[in-house]
Design an enzyme around this catalytic site. Structure first.
Site, PDB file in Angstrom:
ATOM      1  N   CYS A  45       0.838  -1.213   0.000  1.00  0.00           N
ATOM      2  CA  CYS A  45       0.000   0.000   0.000  1.00  0.00           C
ATOM      3  C   CYS A  45       0.869   1.258   0.000  1.00  0.00           C
ATOM      4  O   CYS A  45       0.533   2.257  -0.649  1.00  0.00           O
ATOM      5  CB  CYS A  45      -0.926   0.009   1.218  1.00  0.00           C
ATOM      6  SG  CYS A  45      -2.031  -1.402   1.310  1.00  0.00           S
TER       7      CYS A  45
HETATM    8  C1  BEZ Z   1       0.512  -4.587   1.852  1.00  0.00           C
HETATM    9  O1  BEZ Z   1       0.024  -3.517   1.492  1.00  0.00           O
HETATM   10  O2  BEZ Z   1       1.713  -4.796   1.793  1.00  0.00           O
HETATM   11  C2  BEZ Z   1      -0.378  -5.655   2.378  1.00  0.00           C
HETATM   12  C3  BEZ Z   1      -1.539  -5.332   3.048  1.00  0.00           C
HETATM   13  C4  BEZ Z   1      -2.337  -6.344   3.565  1.00  0.00           C
HETATM   14  C5  BEZ Z   1      -1.963  -7.665   3.376  1.00  0.00           C
HETATM   15  C6  BEZ Z   1      -0.805  -7.984   2.675  1.00  0.00           C
HETATM   16  C7  BEZ Z   1       0.001  -6.965   2.157  1.00  0.00           C
END
Ligand code: BEZ
Length: 210
Positions: A45
């Site tokens: 994210c």
């Molecule tokens: C991420 O944004 O890295 C992420 C968020 C939730 C679960 C897995 C990865």
């Protein structure tokens, strides 16, 4: 039932990093991209929000307002923005909705309990100036989206709204396009005086209209 292409994007009130909004008023007569991410302070994210900010001038050129969302509070988004700026070189200037009570996530079907019981998936809604949903994209948490692809879809939508064409596989702006099959050759000659390459009667390839 999930939101579909052609549905009016539901209106809502929300707190955001740019202050409270009423979604339809905030959109005004612009195009919009509403996208969810699973959670603040997560790695994928972080890269997505930094890249979206880098692309913001490209969205603006196309008359598109971008807005993010996760089920964290606005205060978390603001603290996380420091990390996004430090690691991605850009601090999100577009609003990010704090949807801790999941009102918007539920309204837009961004929670997919069989994928994750807590967090939103990576949903994208492309919305036109009439507030109609024109495209949706859904990715799992483990896969960062291609925001250049979102721009490409908007380019295709804006082009095909204005001309009787469709865009072929992997099309990018400036490449040849396809005359819509519903247009007769007689009518096509008026709209495409430079002609086309007729590979099949239903597959007529022509230069992208200006
Ligand atoms: C991420 O944004 O890295 C992420 C968020 C939730 C679960 C897995 C990865």
């Amino acid at each position: 039932m999930s939101l579909q292409i052609g549905d009016i994007a539901p209106d809502f009130k929300a707190a955001t990093t740019r202050g409270p909004i009423q979604f339809h008023d905030w959109l005004g007569s612009n195009w919009g991209v509403l996208f969810s991410h699973p959670k603040d302070f997560t790695p994928v994210c972080t890269t997505e929000l930094g890249y979206t900010e880098k692309l913001r001038p490209e969205f603006e050129k196309r008359g598109v307002q971008v807005i993010g969302l996760s089920i964290d509070a606005v205060g978390d988004h603001e603290r996380w923005a420091d990390d996004i700026e430090a690691t991605q070189g850009k601090r999100p200037q577009f609003p990010i909705i704090g949807d801790a009570d999941r009102t918007v996530a539920n309204l837009y079907g961004m929670l997919h309990p069989k994928a994750d019981t807590t967090f939103t998936v990576r949903s994208v809604f492309i919305i036109d100036p009439a507030k109609k949903i024109r495209a949706t994209i859904t990715y799992p948490a483990s896969t960062g989206r291609n925001f250049d692809e979102i721009l490409r879809v908007i380019d295709s939508l804006q082009l095909t709204d204005n001309h009787k064409v469709a865009t072929p596989v992997n099309w990018t702006p400036g490449q040849d396009v396809i005359i819509v099959p519903s247009l007769s050759n007689d009518d096509a000659r008026k709209l495409f005086p430079n002609g086309w390459n007729e590979q099949r009667p239903y597959l007529r390839v022509t230069k992208q209209p200006a």
